[in-house]
Design a protein around this motif. Structure first.
Motif, mmCIF file in Angstrom:
data_model
loop_
_atom_site.group_PDB
_atom_site.id
_atom_site.type_symbol
_atom_site.label_atom_id
_atom_site.label_comp_id
_atom_site.label_asym_id
_atom_site.label_seq_id
_atom_site.Cartn_x
_atom_site.Cartn_y
_atom_site.Cartn_z
ATOM 1 N N GLY A 5 0.824 -1.198 0.000
ATOM 2 C CA GLY A 5 0.000 0.000 0.000
ATOM 3 C C GLY A 5 0.857 1.246 0.000
ATOM 4 O O GLY A 5 2.057 1.198 0.288
ATOM 5 N N PRO A 6 0.249 2.394 -0.307
ATOM 6 C CA PRO A 6 1.023 3.632 -0.373
ATOM 7 C C PRO A 6 1.370 4.175 1.004
ATOM 8 O O PRO A 6 0.574 4.105 1.933
ATOM 9 N N VAL A 7 2.583 4.691 1.121
ATOM 10 C CA VAL A 7 3.013 5.412 2.321
ATOM 11 C C VAL A 7 2.937 6.894 1.958
ATOM 12 O O VAL A 7 3.707 7.368 1.119
ATOM 13 N N MET A 8 2.004 7.577 2.556
ATOM 14 C CA MET A 8 1.771 8.976 2.240
ATOM 15 C C MET A 8 2.486 9.850 3.254
ATOM 16 O O MET A 8 2.646 9.441 4.387
ATOM 17 N N PRO A 9 2.937 11.017 2.938
ATOM 18 C CA PRO A 9 2.722 11.782 1.717
ATOM 19 C C PRO A 9 3.812 11.589 0.668
ATOM 20 O O PRO A 9 3.796 12.286 -0.352
ATOM 21 N N ILE A 10 4.726 10.653 0.869
ATOM 22 C CA ILE A 10 5.801 10.489 -0.112
ATOM 23 C C ILE A 10 5.448 9.505 -1.218
ATOM 24 O O ILE A 10 6.172 9.376 -2.189
ATOM 25 N N TRP A 11 4.363 8.778 -1.066
ATOM 26 C CA TRP A 11 3.848 7.868 -2.079
ATOM 27 C C TRP A 11 4.863 6.802 -2.495
ATOM 28 O O TRP A 11 5.068 6.539 -3.664
ATOM 29 N N SER A 12 5.496 6.223 -1.483
ATOM 30 C CA SER A 12 6.333 5.053 -1.745
ATOM 31 C C SER A 12 5.544 3.832 -1.307
ATOM 32 O O SER A 12 4.537 3.938 -0.596
ATOM 33 N N CYS A 13 5.988 2.659 -1.714
ATOM 34 C CA CYS A 13 5.300 1.411 -1.389
ATOM 35 C C CYS A 13 5.703 0.967 0.014
ATOM 36 O O CYS A 13 6.894 0.896 0.335
ATOM 37 N N GLY A 14 4.723 0.621 0.830
ATOM 38 C CA GLY A 14 4.985 0.138 2.172
ATOM 39 C C GLY A 14 5.614 -1.243 2.204
ATOM 40 O O GLY A 14 6.196 -1.638 3.208
ATOM 41 N N GLY A 15 5.532 -1.976 1.107
ATOM 42 C CA GLY A 15 6.082 -3.325 1.058
ATOM 43 C C GLY A 15 7.494 -3.397 0.524
ATOM 44 O O GLY A 15 8.317 -4.159 1.021
ATOM 45 N N CYS A 16 7.788 -2.585 -0.503
ATOM 46 C CA CYS A 16 9.102 -2.706 -1.147
ATOM 47 C C CYS A 16 9.858 -1.383 -1.241
ATOM 48 O O CYS A 16 11.021 -1.371 -1.631
ATOM 49 N N GLY A 17 9.215 -0.282 -0.918
ATOM 50 C CA GLY A 17 9.883 1.008 -0.928
ATOM 51 C C GLY A 17 9.966 1.705 -2.272
ATOM 52 O O GLY A 17 10.440 2.827 -2.362
ATOM 53 N N LEU A 18 9.490 1.067 -3.329
ATOM 54 C CA LEU A 18 9.497 1.683 -4.665
ATOM 55 C C LEU A 18 8.376 2.709 -4.768
ATOM 56 O O LEU A 18 7.469 2.731 -3.939
ATOM 57 N N PRO A 19 8.416 3.569 -5.790
ATOM 58 C CA PRO A 19 7.301 4.496 -5.991
ATOM 59 C C PRO A 19 5.987 3.718 -6.140
ATOM 60 O O PRO A 19 5.935 2.705 -6.829
ATOM 61 N N TRP A 20 4.943 4.208 -5.460
ATOM 62 C CA TRP A 20 3.646 3.529 -5.501
ATOM 63 C C TRP A 20 2.814 4.070 -6.647
ATOM 64 O O TRP A 20 2.815 5.265 -6.880
ATOM 65 N N PRO A 21 2.108 3.245 -7.392
ATOM 66 C CA PRO A 21 1.984 1.800 -7.243
ATOM 67 C C PRO A 21 3.201 1.079 -7.835
ATOM 68 O O PRO A 21 3.613 1.354 -8.955
ATOM 69 N N CYS A 22 3.741 0.178 -7.056
ATOM 70 C CA CYS A 22 4.907 -0.595 -7.489
ATOM 71 C C CYS A 22 4.472 -1.702 -8.448
ATOM 72 O O CYS A 22 3.279 -1.909 -8.678
ATOM 73 N N THR A 23 5.423 -2.401 -9.000
ATOM 74 C CA THR A 23 5.115 -3.474 -9.956
ATOM 75 C C THR A 23 4.223 -4.537 -9.335
ATOM 76 O O THR A 23 3.265 -5.003 -9.972
ATOM 77 N N VAL A 49 -5.398 12.273 -7.454
ATOM 78 C CA VAL A 49 -5.775 13.579 -6.897
ATOM 79 C C VAL A 49 -5.042 13.818 -5.580
ATOM 80 O O VAL A 49 -4.474 14.891 -5.352
ATOM 81 N N GLN A 50 -5.027 12.800 -4.706
ATOM 82 C CA GLN A 50 -4.332 12.937 -3.420
ATOM 83 C C GLN A 50 -2.830 13.147 -3.621
ATOM 84 O O GLN A 50 -2.218 13.991 -2.958
ATOM 85 N N ALA A 51 -2.239 12.376 -4.530
ATOM 86 C CA ALA A 51 -0.801 12.479 -4.784
ATOM 87 C C ALA A 51 -0.446 13.843 -5.359
ATOM 88 O O ALA A 51 0.610 14.397 -5.042
ATOM 89 N N THR A 52 -1.315 14.395 -6.186
ATOM 90 C CA THR A 52 -1.084 15.720 -6.763
ATOM 91 C C THR A 52 -1.021 16.776 -5.668
ATOM 92 O O THR A 52 -0.203 17.694 -5.724
ATOM 93 N N GLU A 53 -1.867 16.625 -4.660
ATOM 94 C CA GLU A 53 -1.848 17.561 -3.532
ATOM 95 C C GLU A 53 -0.588 17.382 -2.686
ATOM 96 O O GLU A 53 -0.004 18.359 -2.223
#
Length: 92
Positions: A5-23, A49-53
């Motif tokens: 899932g996304p880690v907000m507000p940086i929008w990285s993946c909580g599972g692998c640390g890649l940009p969310w949504p990851c592969t 929309v959330q990520a844009t903010e």
């Protein structure tokens, strides 16, 4: 439930640390929404929309590709409406 899932507000993946949504999450979402590509786009659009903010410094095109651009491939490989088959033309 996924750990990707996304880690907000940086929008990285909580599972692998890649940009969310990851592969991995993209693969999970494709499977989850296999018969509903429009619903997938709406779901991801709300995250866009959330990520844009949260990431106002990121160009809109980059965020669009990241959140929605990859869904076109999923929709084209599994179209909601089957395309009609063209009848074969008789040779003159």
């Amino acid at each position: 439930m996924t750990v990707h899932g996304p880690v907000m507000p940086i929008w990285s993946c909580g599972g692998c640390g890649l940009p969310w949504p990851c592969t991995t999450r993209k693969r999970e979402l494709r499977a989850e929404y296999a018969d509903a590509p429009v619903s997938l786009a709406l779901y991801l659009g709300s995250y866009l929309v959330q990520a844009t903010e949260d990431m106002q410094w990121t160009p809109a095109g980059v965020l669009h590709r990241r959140f929605l651009g990859w869904t076109r491939d999923a929709a084209q490989s599994n179209p909601a409406v089957p395309q009609p088959v063209q009848p074969a033309r008789a040779e003159p």
